[in-house]
Design an enzyme around this catalytic site. Structure first.
Site, PDB file in Angstrom:
ATOM      1  N   SER A 111       0.798  -1.223   0.000  1.00  0.00           N
ATOM      2  CA  SER A 111       0.000   0.000   0.000  1.00  0.00           C
ATOM      3  C   SER A 111       0.834   1.278   0.000  1.00  0.00           C
ATOM      4  CB  SER A 111      -0.969  -0.021   1.172  1.00  0.00           C
ATOM      5  OG  SER A 111      -1.885   1.031   1.059  1.00  0.00           O
ATOM      6  N   HIS A 112       0.681   2.074   1.051  1.00  0.00           N
ATOM      7  CA  HIS A 112       1.333   3.385   1.104  1.00  0.00           C
ATOM      8  C   HIS A 112       2.743   3.297   1.676  1.00  0.00           C
ATOM      9  CE1 HIS A 112      -0.611   2.281   4.755  1.00  0.00           C
ATOM     10  NE2 HIS A 112       0.249   3.041   5.402  1.00  0.00           N
ATOM     11  N   ASP A 275      -2.509   6.544  -3.317  1.00  0.00           N
ATOM     12  CA  ASP A 275      -1.387   5.850  -2.678  1.00  0.00           C
ATOM     13  C   ASP A 275      -0.805   4.746  -3.560  1.00  0.00           C
ATOM     14  OD1 ASP A 275      -3.433   3.967  -2.416  1.00  0.00           O
ATOM     15  OD2 ASP A 275      -2.637   3.198  -0.532  1.00  0.00           O
ATOM     16  N   ASP A 277      -1.099   1.503  -3.898  1.00  0.00           N
ATOM     17  CA  ASP A 277      -1.961   0.542  -4.590  1.00  0.00           C
ATOM     18  C   ASP A 277      -3.289   1.153  -5.040  1.00  0.00           C
ATOM     19  OD1 ASP A 277      -2.716   0.760  -1.897  1.00  0.00           O
ATOM     20  OD2 ASP A 277      -3.608  -1.225  -1.878  1.00  0.00           O
ATOM     21  N   ASP A 279      -5.838   2.621  -3.505  1.00  0.00           N
ATOM     22  CA  ASP A 279      -7.112   2.574  -2.783  1.00  0.00           C
ATOM     23  C   ASP A 279      -7.325   3.791  -1.896  1.00  0.00           C
ATOM     24  OD1 ASP A 279      -5.201   1.801  -0.958  1.00  0.00           O
ATOM     25  OD2 ASP A 279      -6.190  -0.068  -0.356  1.00  0.00           O
ATOM     26  N   ARG A 280      -6.283   4.600  -1.690  1.00  0.00           N
ATOM     27  CA  ARG A 280      -6.464   5.797  -0.859  1.00  0.00           C
ATOM     28  C   ARG A 280      -6.532   7.050  -1.720  1.00  0.00           C
ATOM     29  NH1 ARG A 280      -2.963   5.478   4.634  1.00  0.00           N
ATOM     30  NH2 ARG A 280      -3.366   3.286   5.078  1.00  0.00           N
ATOM     31  N   LYS A 374     -11.586   0.053  -0.720  1.00  0.00           N
ATOM     32  CA  LYS A 374     -11.639   1.498  -0.870  1.00  0.00           C
ATOM     33  C   LYS A 374     -11.027   1.842  -2.231  1.00  0.00           C
ATOM     34  CE  LYS A 374      -7.576   2.129   2.165  1.00  0.00           C
ATOM     35  NZ  LYS A 374      -7.306   0.852   2.814  1.00  0.00           N
TER      36      LYS A 374
END
Ligand code: VG1
Ligand code: CO
Length: 541
Positions: A111-112, A275, A277, A279-280, A374
């Site tokens: 992710s982030h 982010d 991946d 999703d943010r 998300k």
């Protein structure tokens, strides 16, 4: 040729808030990835099944994909759908899992968290509904890693993941697909592309910062190619294995270049970032930052302006640490509002049961039941749709929102890489003191209630305990203390701070200034400095 490789359990392969996340060298270590992937297949079963595979493009993404494909083939999977170049944003993977009615998917992402040979890597499994595996499943995977004695892998050459089309790996079919096409088509069904296109054509200016992570190709295709945003609207749009050496974390600290631009005299109308991946999301207006909790509330209040939501919402859900701004919208609209533990997996059941349409977290995550993750670009497009219909600035929309619903001042303070023992001691003391807190005065605030958040899933009845310590004050202020479940170094203490101001009063007060007494109360109640030696947070969002 299928080989069965003898292995031994590796300690600590326990998935956290969002899959198994470790330092890249750990993941690249002998049998590490293989053991975990075998545990996944042992728990969910692979024989005859179809899976989706993709990742955020970080270092080791490409090689891990080849290992996972060889293991899927050796475990008897019938077919794997892979994003070209082994790329898929998390929401796009969720969509492909659902669209193709597959048996789930494996997403390679931390992710982030930063990427690179010495940074972070991760693997998560998503269920056939497109959502993250629930705790019962991740716990079974973890159990399996503690008893594994072998894994299965095919001896074969790499599949050419750069070539779209059908490939074969032993008996298994590998379909390499355009990572963007189906996702972009889904977005066209939800939003009024014509209205947004007209807005760009009339001179609306935007900056989209993909932070050298996976949404670059998605943003260019959707914003520039389909919606006609000027070329150059999307920056940092080429996914890099090390994200250009930056944290692909869309918040005011890590997306500072975007913040600076949005607060400069010639700022564009709208700024956004996503982010690692995808999703943010972070959303910024000209000269005004939108906190994720406020963004969730504004999106819930205005979603009906987009074609995909014109019939209204079935309900709204937020993670417990997220501010209550969305609750006020739900109340005004007569909608059910759910409060879940942190992590997207808790929203899936509510969405599957038709109880919630829009969900959100304070950590820059918002999404809807179009997928079961998300979705950063989805949130950005919904904002654009709202701006195109209301023909107002972000600042005007926020001000009107606060004037109507009141304002939940909100901030999260993170204390990173604390020694685990020190963080555990802090929580032990905090939990031990919970019963004595009600009635106590601290920094002019009176504690009304305090507890350790536990959640009973309203759909399947499963119970999750110890999801964060909550301290609620008489005046509606709130502090939440939680330990991160996604870090890879020591412990990260998250302190979530909230204070409510009804009506238009104090509209222009800065959030940190408004929260100052609540921050002091948090330090006093938890003894942060005494336990951790830290008096100031590393990241403030
Ligand atoms: C963090 C956030 C949480 C989010 C999770 C995964 O978890 O606080 O809200 O769901 O990251 O986000 P934690 O346990 O570190 O607080 V991401 O973009 O990894 O999928
Ligand atoms: Co993410």
């Amino acid at each position: 040729m299928i080989t069965t490789v003898a292995t031994t359990p590796i300690a600590g392969q326990k998935p956290g808030t969002s899959g198994l996340r470790k330092k890249t060298p750990v993941f690249m270590g002998r049998h590490y990835l293989e053991n975990f992937v075998q545990a996944i297949f042992d728990v969910v079963g692979a024989k005859g099944k179809t899976f989706v595979l993709g990742g955020d493009g970080r270092y080791f993404n490409d090689r891990a994909a080849q290992v996972i494909l060889r293991m899927a083939a050796a475990n008897g999977a019938a077919r794997v759908i892979v994003g070209q170049g082994a790329l898929l944003s998390t929401p796009a993977a969720s969509h492909l899992i659902r669209l193709n009615q597959t048996d789930g998917g494996i997403i390679m992402s931390a992710s982030h968290n930063p990427g690179g040979p010495n940074e972070d890597f991760g693997v998560k499994f998503n269920m056939p509904n497109g959502g993250p595996a629930p705790e019962s499943v991740t716990e079974a995977m973890y159990q399996r890693t503690t008893e594994l004695a072998e894994y299965r892998i095919c001896e074969a050459q790499d599949v050419d993941l750069d070539r779209i089309g059908r490939h074969r790996l032993g008996e298994m079919v590998v379909d390499v697909v355009d990572p963007v096409a189906d996702y972009a088509a889904l977005m066209e069904t939800l939003f009024d592309f014509r209205a947004i296109r007209a807005m760009f054509a009339s001179g609306f200016r935007m900056r989209m910062d993909s932070m050298c992570a996976v949404t670059g190709p998605y943003a260019v295709e959707i914003l520039e190619n389909r919606l006609g945003a000027p070329k150059g609207t999307c920056v940092n749009a080429i996914p890099l294995p090390d994200f250009g050496g930056l944290h692909p974390d869309p918040n005011p600290t890590w997306a500072k270049a975007l913040m600076d631009e949005m607060f400069a005299p010639d700022a564009p109308d709208f700024g956004a970032a996503s982010d690692g991946d995808g999703d943010r999301n972070m959303v910024v207006g000209r000269g005004i930052y939108v906190s994720p909790s406020d963004s969730l509330a504004v999106l819930a209040a205005n979603a009906h302006l987009a074609p995909g939501y014109k019939a209204g919402l079935s309900g709204v859900a937020r993670s417990m640490p997220t501010s209550a701004a969305a609750d006020r919208v739900a109340e005004a609209l007569g909608l059910a509002c759910y409060e879940t533990p942190t992590g997207w997996k808790f929203f899936g059941n509510l969405m599957d049961a038709g109880r919630a349409t829009i969900c959100g977290e304070e950590s820059f995550g918002t999404g809807s039941d179009h997928v079961r993750e998300k979705d950063g670009l989805w949130a950005i497009l919904l904002w654009l749709n709202i701006l195109a219909v209301r023909k107002q600035s972000v600042a005007e929309i926020l001000r009107e929102h606060w004037a109507k619903y009141g304002r939940n001042y909100y901030s999260r303070h993170d204390f990173e890489a604390i020694e685990t023992a020190k963080a555990d001691a802090l929580f032990a003391a905090l939990r031990a003191a919970l019963a004595d807190l009600p009635g106590r005065q601290v920094e002019g605030l009176e504690v009304e209630a305090a507890d350790d958040f536990a959640y009973t899933d309203p759909v399947d009845g499963s119970i999750s305990t110890k999801q964060g310590v909550r301290v609620l004050f008489k005046d509606g202020s709130r502090i939440v203390f939680r330990l991160s479940g996604t870090g890879t170094e020591g412990a990260t203490l998250r302190v979530y701070l909230e204070r409510y101001a009804p009506g238009p009063a104090g509209l222009d007060l800065d959030a940190q200034a408004a929260l100052a007494p609540v921050v002091r109360a948090a330090h006093e109640l938890a003894g942060i400095a005494a336990f951790t030696g830290r008096s100031a947070p590393d990241v403030v969002t």
